[in-house]
Design a protein around this motif. Structure first.
Motif, PDB file in Angstrom:
ATOM      1  N   MET A 163       0.994  -1.150  -0.305  1.00 16.07           N
ATOM      2  CA  MET A 163       0.270   0.255   0.238  1.00 16.07           C
ATOM      3  C   MET A 163       0.690   1.133   0.209  1.00 16.07           C
ATOM      4  SD  MET A 163      -3.211  -0.954  -0.205  1.00 16.07           S
ATOM      5  CE  MET A 163      -4.156  -0.044   0.272  1.00 16.07           C
ATOM      6  N   GLY A 164       2.429   0.775   0.250  1.00 18.82           N
ATOM      7  CA  GLY A 164       2.947   2.570   0.195  1.00 18.82           C
ATOM      8  C   GLY A 164       4.251   2.655   1.389  1.00 18.82           C
ATOM      9  N   ASP A 165       4.804   3.364   1.521  1.00 15.04           N
ATOM     10  CA  ASP A 165       5.298   3.980   2.798  1.00 15.04           C
ATOM     11  C   ASP A 165       5.177   4.460   3.703  1.00 15.04           C
ATOM     12  OD1 ASP A 165       7.961   1.626   1.540  1.00 15.04           O
ATOM     13  OD2 ASP A 165       7.618   3.147   0.347  1.00 15.04           O
ATOM     14  N   LEU A 166       3.855   5.994   3.006  1.00 17.01           N
ATOM     15  CA  LEU A 166       3.676   6.657   3.853  1.00 17.01           C
ATOM     16  C   LEU A 166       2.150   6.929   3.179  1.00 17.01           C
ATOM     17  CD1 LEU A 166       5.924   9.121   3.734  1.00 17.01           C
ATOM     18  CD2 LEU A 166       5.669   7.464   5.942  1.00 17.01           C
ATOM     19  N   ALA A 167       1.438   6.605   4.048  1.00 17.16           N
ATOM     20  CA  ALA A 167       0.087   7.898   3.721  1.00 17.16           C
ATOM     21  C   ALA A 167      -1.048   8.645   4.101  1.00 17.16           C
ATOM     22  CB  ALA A 167      -0.573   6.407   4.650  1.00 17.16           C
TER      23      ALA A 167
ATOM     24  N   ASN B  39     -12.841   9.999  -1.386  1.00 18.21           N
ATOM     25  CA  ASN B  39     -11.809   9.391  -1.787  1.00 18.21           C
ATOM     26  C   ASN B  39     -11.371  10.627  -3.314  1.00 18.21           C
ATOM     27  OD1 ASN B  39     -15.049   9.604  -2.707  1.00 18.21           O
ATOM     28  ND2 ASN B  39     -14.425   7.766  -4.017  1.00 18.21           N
ATOM     29  N   MET B  40     -13.184  11.311  -3.294  1.00 17.78           N
ATOM     30  CA  MET B  40     -12.289  12.685  -4.624  1.00 17.78           C
ATOM     31  C   MET B  40     -11.220  13.226  -4.006  1.00 17.78           C
ATOM     32  SD  MET B  40     -14.420  11.159  -6.351  1.00 17.78           S
ATOM     33  CE  MET B  40     -14.028  12.589  -8.114  1.00 17.78           C
ATOM     34  N   ILE B  41     -11.621  13.592  -2.895  1.00 21.27           N
ATOM     35  CA  ILE B  41      -9.942  14.250  -2.086  1.00 21.27           C
ATOM     36  C   ILE B  41      -8.817  14.361  -2.947  1.00 21.27           C
ATOM     37  CG2 ILE B  41      -9.317  15.878  -0.534  1.00 21.27           C
ATOM     38  CD1 ILE B  41     -11.663  15.924   0.529  1.00 21.27           C
ATOM     39  N   ALA B  42      -8.708  12.427  -1.807  1.00 18.94           N
ATOM     40  CA  ALA B  42      -6.917  12.141  -2.607  1.00 18.94           C
ATOM     41  C   ALA B  42      -7.095  11.972  -3.986  1.00 18.94           C
ATOM     42  CB  ALA B  42      -7.136  10.766  -2.178  1.00 18.94           C
ATOM     43  N   LEU B  43      -8.024  11.976  -5.001  1.00 19.68           N
ATOM     44  CA  LEU B  43      -7.717  11.753  -5.986  1.00 19.68           C
ATOM     45  C   LEU B  43      -7.104  12.875  -6.869  1.00 19.68           C
ATOM     46  CD1 LEU B  43     -10.478   9.426  -7.564  1.00 19.68           C
ATOM     47  CD2 LEU B  43      -8.192   8.849  -8.140  1.00 19.68           C
TER      48      LEU B  43
ATOM     49  N   ILE C 177       0.154  16.533  -6.606  1.00 18.91           N
ATOM     50  CA  ILE C 177       1.557  16.738  -6.281  1.00 18.91           C
ATOM     51  C   ILE C 177       2.594  16.366  -7.562  1.00 18.91           C
ATOM     52  CG2 ILE C 177       2.526  14.686  -4.954  1.00 18.91           C
ATOM     53  CD1 ILE C 177       0.001  15.288  -3.145  1.00 18.91           C
ATOM     54  N   THR C 178       3.208  16.951  -7.073  1.00 16.41           N
ATOM     55  CA  THR C 178       4.641  16.927  -7.295  1.00 16.41           C
ATOM     56  C   THR C 178       5.345  15.534  -7.172  1.00 16.41           C
ATOM     57  OG1 THR C 178       5.613  19.600  -7.851  1.00 16.41           O
ATOM     58  CG2 THR C 178       7.266  17.949  -8.222  1.00 16.41           C
ATOM     59  N   THR C 179       5.884  14.464  -7.726  1.00 16.67           N
ATOM     60  CA  THR C 179       6.308  13.340  -7.408  1.00 16.67           C
ATOM     61  C   THR C 179       8.133  13.290  -7.175  1.00 16.67           C
ATOM     62  OG1 THR C 179       6.465  11.919  -9.804  1.00 16.67           O
ATOM     63  CG2 THR C 179       4.576  11.964  -7.993  1.00 16.67           C
ATOM     64  N   ALA C 180       8.371  14.168  -7.004  1.00 16.00           N
ATOM     65  CA  ALA C 180      10.006  14.104  -6.971  1.00 16.00           C
ATOM     66  C   ALA C 180      10.297  13.454  -6.049  1.00 16.00           C
ATOM     67  CB  ALA C 180      10.140  15.953  -6.804  1.00 16.00           C
TER      68      ALA C 180
ATOM     69  N   VAL D 255       2.774   8.235  -6.635  1.00 17.64           N
ATOM     70  CA  VAL D 255       1.920   8.553  -5.805  1.00 17.64           C
ATOM     71  C   VAL D 255       0.546   8.662  -5.528  1.00 17.64           C
ATOM     72  CG1 VAL D 255       0.722  10.761  -3.797  1.00 17.64           C
ATOM     73  CG2 VAL D 255       3.462  10.688  -4.835  1.00 17.64           C
ATOM     74  N   VAL D 256       0.064   7.665  -5.232  1.00 17.41           N
ATOM     75  CA  VAL D 256      -0.828   7.192  -5.943  1.00 17.41           C
ATOM     76  C   VAL D 256      -2.509   7.404  -4.233  1.00 17.41           C
ATOM     77  CG1 VAL D 256      -0.299   5.415  -6.861  1.00 17.41           C
ATOM     78  CG2 VAL D 256      -1.068   4.529  -5.107  1.00 17.41           C
ATOM     79  N   ALA D 257      -3.759   7.442  -5.360  1.00 19.55           N
ATOM     80  CA  ALA D 257      -4.871   7.071  -3.821  1.00 19.55           C
ATOM     81  C   ALA D 257      -5.619   6.083  -3.975  1.00 19.55           C
ATOM     82  CB  ALA D 257      -6.153   8.309  -4.639  1.00 19.55           C
ATOM     83  N   THR D 258      -5.857   5.907  -3.169  1.00 18.17           N
ATOM     84  CA  THR D 258      -5.998   3.996  -2.447  1.00 18.17           C
ATOM     85  C   THR D 258      -7.498   4.971  -1.726  1.00 18.17           C
ATOM     86  OG1 THR D 258      -4.051   3.258  -2.078  1.00 18.17           O
ATOM     87  CG2 THR D 258      -5.945   2.133  -1.671  1.00 18.17           C
ATOM     88  N   GLY D 259      -8.436   5.082  -2.484  1.00 19.85           N
ATOM     89  CA  GLY D 259      -9.676   4.826  -1.245  1.00 19.85           C
ATOM     90  C   GLY D 259      -9.412   6.630  -0.730  1.00 19.85           C
ATOM     91  N   PRO D 260      -9.763   6.919   0.581  1.00 17.64           N
ATOM     92  CA  PRO D 260      -9.639   8.221   1.451  1.00 17.64           C
ATOM     93  C   PRO D 260      -8.444   8.575   1.769  1.00 17.64           C
ATOM     94  CG  PRO D 260     -10.188   6.924   3.268  1.00 17.64           C
ATOM     95  CD  PRO D 260     -10.128   6.222   1.611  1.00 17.64           C
ATOM     96  N   TYR D 261      -7.485   7.628   1.053  1.00 17.61           N
ATOM     97  CA  TYR D 261      -5.715   7.943   1.540  1.00 17.61           C
ATOM     98  C   TYR D 261      -4.873   7.897  -0.066  1.00 17.61           C
ATOM     99  CZ  TYR D 261      -6.562   5.462   5.918  1.00 17.61           C
ATOM    100  OH  TYR D 261      -7.021   5.573   6.948  1.00 17.61           O
ATOM    101  N   VAL D 262      -3.655   9.469   0.427  1.00 20.64           N
ATOM    102  CA  VAL D 262      -2.756   9.839  -0.655  1.00 20.64           C
ATOM    103  C   VAL D 262      -1.636   8.747  -0.299  1.00 20.64           C
ATOM    104  CG1 VAL D 262      -2.074  11.100  -1.401  1.00 20.64           C
ATOM    105  CG2 VAL D 262      -3.454  11.791  -1.242  1.00 20.64           C
ATOM    106  N   ASN D 263      -1.082   7.784  -0.991  1.00 19.19           N
ATOM    107  CA  ASN D 263      -0.160   6.949  -0.705  1.00 19.19           C
ATOM    108  C   ASN D 263       1.068   7.704  -1.572  1.00 19.19           C
ATOM    109  OD1 ASN D 263      -1.894   5.917   0.912  1.00 19.19           O
ATOM    110  ND2 ASN D 263      -1.980   2.914  -0.717  1.00 19.19           N
ATOM    111  N   PHE D 264       2.038   7.346  -0.476  1.00 20.62           N
ATOM    112  CA  PHE D 264       3.502   7.208  -0.682  1.00 20.62           C
ATOM    113  C   PHE D 264       4.510   6.194  -1.128  1.00 20.62           C
ATOM    114  CE2 PHE D 264       1.929  11.513   0.703  1.00 20.62           C
ATOM    115  CZ  PHE D 264       2.155  12.390  -0.370  1.00 20.62           C
TER     116      PHE D 264
END
Length: 564
Positions: free
Chosen positions: A37-41, A56-60, A66-69, A74-83
């Motif tokens: 699911m990622g390293d940070l959420a 979930n719309m806010i996460a998308l 977001i700049t992925t540098a 970086v992906v949206a998974t439901g109500p989470y932004v996963n890094f």
């Protein structure tokens, strides 16, 4: 170096238009339970009301902006932004930091502030038992943890060398004591007297009254009472010093309760000047709002109590050490006492009372039963240490009979096993004493972590690895098991900070177990010494793990042998 939480917080803050500060975002960041699911959420629930959108719309929406540098993705998974972290960049930053800094990794510069730690505090004329171990090792570990984050610890052994129990002991000595027997074997003879007189006091109230009279004589400077007290104290300290040496624990102050005997009048004067004293049934008290009972400052016979001496001690320590924090590592059964202590200091208008923290802990039991010196039901620490060292020596003999310094290693493992087993338990949880389990080289034990460290040193010696030889390299590791270790190493500073914030050494002990387990899993599936493109990175990972295991053990007061 910007850590990955800061990087994620900065990336989110840049697209949130001041809806949350970087600090608020950092506090909300989580570590997903599953690595896929990622390293940070970042949970976006708190933004739903402000942005008037489904989480979930806010996460998308955030992921699109977001700049992925610095991140793999970086992906949206439901109500989470996963890094998902950039593995090579993270591994390089973490390993380079440890290769360069060694055991200084995650150490903060001194901030000039003192932390006073009231710890150990055994009672004079009683043997040092397992019951005293918790305060000693928890306090010592907190001292090392606070030193690591920049404070100067002041270890205070507030010896139980005053109080009615000395009146009880004097009564016992005068009734049954044998001077020659006590000089030959002081602590065990004094313990016999103490157990005998307490059993008698349970049946005969005049014994208790006689003890009160002798303690009042002691407080008033009676020559005979003082001479007996000094003798009991001196004999006790000889034994205590020997045990502290075994444990590798030192103190900055050995000022016990008796030290404050001539400092209590000032406290009573201050309380009187501030018009805080009242009389209740002949006793002198401070009334406290929200408490069932007032703080008892003086009994009706004029004798002082623990709280009187602790008030004097608190004032003395503030003046002497100007502490930023003052910790009392004392069993949880004393919680009410320390709440009263803080409340009285607060009524005295000392705002530094907020910097006083009781650090409570649960009981050690044996076969589920509570231990009691008064009833003669104790596990003595010194023979327990000797037995632990003996058991460690037997295991070392079986595993590595040609080890050059077996006695020293057995001592480090035996003592470390007892300390680690205590510290891996959350403070408020008591535990049942089990020496066999403590000294085991398998399971969540000190010897298991020590053995992982020793195994790493063996690998590094075979490779003739030198950290300076790989500095400046980019480290790429292709397997998932090495990535788990990298993330654990990166979390070390957060672990130490959490342990300090919660006064909880078990956070460090559990971390050390997790790191040792992660490395052993990696070691089982990876040929670290095999020639490959990853060999330097694998050896650097092993070296870094060894460094952090050694430092984790040091923070807990446990040695890390290089061979076992």
């Amino acid at each position: 170096m910007t850590n990955d939480k800061q990087l994620a917080a900065q990336a989110l803050a840049a697209v949130l238009d001041n809806a949350l500060s970087e600090a608020e975002i950092t506090n909300l960041l989580e570590t997903p339970k599953k690595s896929e699911m990622g390293d940070l959420a970042f949970p976006v629930f708190s933004l739903a009301k402000t942005l008037r959108k489904a989480p979930n719309m806010i996460a998308l929406d955030l992921v699109e902006k977001i700049t992925t540098a610095g991140f793999e993705k970086v992906v949206a998974t439901g109500p989470y932004v996963n890094f998902f972290l950039d593995k090579s960049a993270t591994a390089t930053a973490v390993l380079s930091g440890i290769l360069t800094q060694g055991t200084a990794y995650a150490t903060l510069a001194k901030n000039g502030e003192n932390v006073a730690i009231d710890m150990s505090s055994p009672n004079i004329a009683k043997p040092f038992s397992i019951g005293h171990l918790r305060s000693t090792v928890i306090g010592d570990a907190l001292a090392e943890i606070y030193s690591k984050i920049g404070y100067t610890p002041v270890r205070i052994n507030h010896l139980g060398d005053w109080g009615k129990q000395f009146g009880m002991l004097i009564v016992a000595y005068k009734k049954y004591g044998n001077e020659a027997a006590i000089r030959k074997n002081p602590i065990s003879e004094l313990l016999k007297l103490y157990v005998q007189i307490n059993a008698e006091a349970a049946e005969d109230p005049t014994v208790d009254e006689a003890a009160r009279e002798w303690f009042l004589k002691l407080e008033n400077g009676d020559a005979e009472a003082l001479a007996l007290w000094q003798w009991f104290r001196d004999e006790s300290l000889v034994e205590f010093d020997r045990i502290y040496k075994e444990l590798g624990v030192t103190f900055d102050s050995m000022n016990g309760e008796a030290f404050y005997n001539d400092k209590m009048d000032e406290v009573i004067d201050i309380l009187s000047e501030k018009q805080l004293l009242t009389t209740s049934n002949g006793a002198t008290v401070v009334e406290l709002e929200g408490f069932e009972n007032p703080a008892l400052i003086k009994k009706s016979d004029g004798a002082t109590l623990y709280i009187t001496r602790d008030l004097a001690a608190a004032l003395y320590r503030k003046r002497t050490y100007n502490f930023a924090k003052s910790l009392y590592v004392v069993g949880q059964e004393q919680s009410g006492h320390f709440k009263q202590l803080k409340a009285v200091l607060n009524k005295m208008a000392y705002d530094w009372s907020d910097d006083i923290h009781h650090v409570p802990f649960g009981l050690v039991t044996k076969d589920g039963k509570k231990l009691s010196t008064r009833k003669g039901n104790v596990i003595l620490l010194e023979p327990t240490i000797q037995e632990a060292v003996k058991r460690a020596a037997a295991q070392i003999e079986a595993k590595n009979p040609d080890l050059a310094n077996k006695a020293a290693v057995a001592h480090a493992v035996g003592v470390g096993a007892i300390k680690f087993y205590d510290l891996k338990n959350e403070r408020l949880n008591g535990y049942d004493f089990n020496l066999e389990e403590m000294v085991s080289f398998e399971g969540e034990t000190g010897p298991y972590v020590q053995y992982a460290h020793a195994r790493i040193q063996s690998i590094l010696n075979k490779a003739a690895f030198k950290p300076e030889s790989v500095l400046g390299q980019i480290f790429s590791l292709s397997d998932d098991e090495s990535w788990e270790i990298i993330k654990l190493l990166q979390a070390f500073s957060d672990v130490i900070a959490r342990a300090a914030r919660t006064f909880e050494p078990s956070v460090v002990a559990k971390y050390a177990i997790n790191l040792a387990q992660a490395f052993n899993k990696y070691y089982a599936h990876t040929r670290i010494l095999e020639e490959s493109d990853e060999r330097d990175a694998r050896l650097s990972l092993a070296y870094a793990t060894g460094v952090v295991l050694k430092e984790s053990l040091r923070l807990l007061g446990v040695e890390a042998p290089t061979e076992m």
